[in-house]
Design a protein around this motif. Sequence first.
Motif, PDB file in Angstrom:
ATOM      1  N   PRO A  38      28.224   3.506 -18.915  1.00 22.65           N
ATOM      2  CA  PRO A  38      28.557   3.061 -20.265  1.00 22.65           C
ATOM      3  C   PRO A  38      30.074   2.902 -20.450  1.00 22.65           C
ATOM      4  O   PRO A  38      30.854   3.663 -19.902  1.00 22.65           O
ATOM      5  CB  PRO A  38      28.052   4.220 -21.139  1.00 22.65           C
ATOM      6  N   CYS A  55      22.752  11.850 -25.889  1.00 25.55           N
ATOM      7  CA  CYS A  55      22.872  11.889 -24.423  1.00 25.55           C
ATOM      8  C   CYS A  55      22.030  13.037 -23.868  1.00 25.55           C
ATOM      9  O   CYS A  55      22.254  14.197 -24.197  1.00 25.55           O
ATOM     10  CB  CYS A  55      24.325  12.071 -24.000  1.00 25.55           C
ATOM     11  N   PRO A  56      21.043  12.744 -23.026  1.00 27.07           N
ATOM     12  CA  PRO A  56      20.142  13.804 -22.544  1.00 27.07           C
ATOM     13  C   PRO A  56      20.817  14.778 -21.588  1.00 27.07           C
ATOM     14  O   PRO A  56      20.293  15.867 -21.359  1.00 27.07           O
ATOM     15  CB  PRO A  56      19.016  13.027 -21.847  1.00 27.07           C
ATOM     16  N   VAL A  60      28.267  13.169 -22.864  1.00 28.13           N
ATOM     17  CA  VAL A  60      29.214  12.537 -23.786  1.00 28.13           C
ATOM     18  C   VAL A  60      30.083  13.622 -24.430  1.00 28.13           C
ATOM     19  O   VAL A  60      29.575  14.676 -24.811  1.00 28.13           O
ATOM     20  CB  VAL A  60      28.467  11.734 -24.876  1.00 28.13           C
ATOM     21  N   MET A  70      32.337   9.454 -21.644  1.00 25.22           N
ATOM     22  CA  MET A  70      31.399  10.276 -20.860  1.00 25.22           C
ATOM     23  C   MET A  70      32.109  10.981 -19.712  1.00 25.22           C
ATOM     24  O   MET A  70      33.164  10.562 -19.255  1.00 25.22           O
ATOM     25  CB  MET A  70      30.217   9.437 -20.362  1.00 25.22           C
ATOM     26  N   CYS A  75      27.085  11.942 -16.283  1.00 18.63           N
ATOM     27  CA  CYS A  75      26.436  10.745 -16.834  1.00 18.63           C
ATOM     28  C   CYS A  75      25.581  10.106 -15.758  1.00 18.63           C
ATOM     29  O   CYS A  75      26.076   9.734 -14.702  1.00 18.63           O
ATOM     30  CB  CYS A  75      27.493   9.738 -17.320  1.00 18.63           C
ATOM     31  N   LYS A  76      24.262   9.985 -16.025  1.00 17.25           N
ATOM     32  CA  LYS A  76      23.368   9.428 -15.003  1.00 17.25           C
ATOM     33  C   LYS A  76      23.064   7.957 -15.258  1.00 17.25           C
ATOM     34  O   LYS A  76      22.217   7.371 -14.593  1.00 17.25           O
ATOM     35  CB  LYS A  76      22.087  10.247 -14.914  1.00 17.25           C
ATOM     36  N   GLY A  77      23.719   7.377 -16.254  1.00 23.43           N
ATOM     37  CA  GLY A  77      23.598   5.933 -16.466  1.00 23.43           C
ATOM     38  C   GLY A  77      22.303   5.504 -17.117  1.00 23.43           C
ATOM     39  O   GLY A  77      21.826   4.388 -16.916  1.00 23.43           O
ATOM     40  N   CYS A  78      21.708   6.362 -17.951  1.00 20.39           N
ATOM     41  CA  CYS A  78      20.390   6.067 -18.517  1.00 20.39           C
ATOM     42  C   CYS A  78      20.433   5.042 -19.659  1.00 20.39           C
ATOM     43  O   CYS A  78      19.419   4.491 -20.036  1.00 20.39           O
ATOM     44  CB  CYS A  78      19.734   7.342 -19.015  1.00 20.39           C
ATOM     45  N   SER A  79      21.604   4.837 -20.251  1.00 17.51           N
ATOM     46  CA  SER A  79      21.853   3.848 -21.314  1.00 17.51           C
ATOM     47  C   SER A  79      21.312   4.243 -22.699  1.00 17.51           C
ATOM     48  O   SER A  79      21.294   3.421 -23.615  1.00 17.51           O
ATOM     49  CB  SER A  79      21.383   2.441 -20.923  1.00 17.51           C
ATOM     50  N   CYS A  81      22.748   6.254 -24.817  1.00 17.87           N
ATOM     51  CA  CYS A  81      23.878   6.218 -25.757  1.00 17.87           C
ATOM     52  C   CYS A  81      24.090   4.788 -26.268  1.00 17.87           C
ATOM     53  O   CYS A  81      24.255   4.560 -27.466  1.00 17.87           O
ATOM     54  CB  CYS A  81      25.143   6.766 -25.102  1.00 17.87           C
ATOM     55  N   MET A  92      26.605  -1.245 -21.240  1.00 18.76           N
ATOM     56  CA  MET A  92      26.319  -0.729 -19.907  1.00 18.76           C
ATOM     57  C   MET A  92      26.779  -1.762 -18.884  1.00 18.76           C
ATOM     58  O   MET A  92      26.409  -2.933 -18.958  1.00 18.76           O
ATOM     59  CB  MET A  92      24.806  -0.462 -19.749  1.00 18.76           C
TER      60      MET A  92
END
Lengths: 96, 395
Positions: A38, A55-56, A60, A70, A75-79, A81, A92
């Motif tokens: 992100p 953010c899981p 963030v 982040m 940050c695992k890039g899940c999108s 946020c 993203m």
Amino acid sequence: MTKPADQFKWQELTVGFVIPEPGTAREYHTGDWRSTHPVWDEKKCIKCGRCWVFCPDMAVFQKADQYFTMNPDYCKGCSICSRECPTEAITMLEGK
Amino acid sequence: MTEPSRKKIGVEVSIAVSEAVKQCDVDVVSAYPITPQTHIVEHLAELVAQGELDAEFVPVESEHSAMSVCAGSVAAGARTFTSTASQGLALMAEIVYCVSAMRLPIVMVVANRSLSSPLSIWNDHSDAMMVRDSGWIQVFVENGQESYDHIFWCFRVAEDEKSLHPVMLNMDGFILTHTIEPIEYWEDEMVKKYLPPFQPKFRLHPEHPLTMGAFGPPEIFTECKKAQDQALIATMPVIEKAWEEMEKICGRKYSAVETYRAEDAKTLLVTMGSFSETARVAIDEMRETGEEIGLVSLRLWRPFPFEKFRNAVKNAENLIVIDRAMVFGGPGGPVASEIRSALYSGKKRPRIVNFIAGLAGRDVQPDDFYQMVQHAKTKIKDGTEDEYEIYGVRE
Ligand code: SF4
Ligand code: SF4
């Protein structure tokens, strides 16, 4: 942990594989999985903090200037946020 | 030392079992009622409600939750008991596997009952066999007295610092649970002497945070499983010692593999659980007619007592293994297949004839054992002993 997981022999493991110290999840860098990341556009950000809430991985955080970004370690890039941001301030992008 | 009390009282075995659990002064019981385990947990609930047992009885909405509660309570250092059967064990299976790897010494009575379908509430060993590979210590008992005595044994073996494993006591549903038998109770002082207080190696405590049940990536999972296997095998001395000490306390002698009239026997019946007691009667009758037959009763199922078993059958020419569970599309009953693998590498191997009998509570009487022995002889003569037979099936 005292050493990386791939260096333990079976005899060295604790009873029940207990990890006798707290907070070791920090050492596990979920950011390794990321294939998109992100990017915040601070011109659009209204500092509502939704990205921080949703953010899981609690990756963030709020900077000193109160804008958000982040932590690349987690940050695992899940999108999520990016999807939750009400002003579309988070885009993203491909890659780490 | 307290003199062993010799007074026997007539009591339903389930009630005796729950009285033994009370005598162990458990801290937590969590269970969901299921036939034929019901009387055990009902009686424990009563004992707690009446203030006779100072414990938490946690009624839950399912067996999955029951075992989860047990995991948490034993992890916090509480002596913990549960009981189930059949579908209940199936529902809790996920956590059954977790607690053994986490080395949480829960004691569970399984009132053995067949798995559906067809729906059956009656006895066989399909539930126990379903969790055969779950890493629990598993023991089978033959009668009411053994069921009662083994509650103390289970806690001692589970909680010993050299063990720290959950222990499953398998007792045949209805055949044992609902029978009234003469049982000799232990004095409380005997229990105190036999069963030391539970001292967990690790415990959940807010002042000493730690992680239990962490995830294990591929880099370490294999080492965890090797450690788990070795730890289960290493419980054998604790198990044997607990039986030796029990003999000193109550005078009854138990062992991982027990034999009856086996010394000069060419043919040995091999049974587990309440089959063994009926088989003894059958053997006495057959001995009178000159049959050279004896019994091997397999008490300890996990860890499998390889050495003791090989020793017990070393002079036999024929083993007649009687299973109480199916292995669909497999090599015969679970006990017979294990025994075949246990003996395969030996130089002198006995013939192994396998019967599956007593499914879903179908009665197996002394005469049925006699019939199986006669069938076995025919099979050996015809050279068809490798094919297992479902005894008494109508065709
Ligand atoms: S992409 Fe996912 S993990 Fe990364 S900061 Fe956004 S919400 Fe958190
Ligand atoms: S959700 Fe969007 S607008 Fe709200 S703080 Fe995060 S980036 Fe800014």
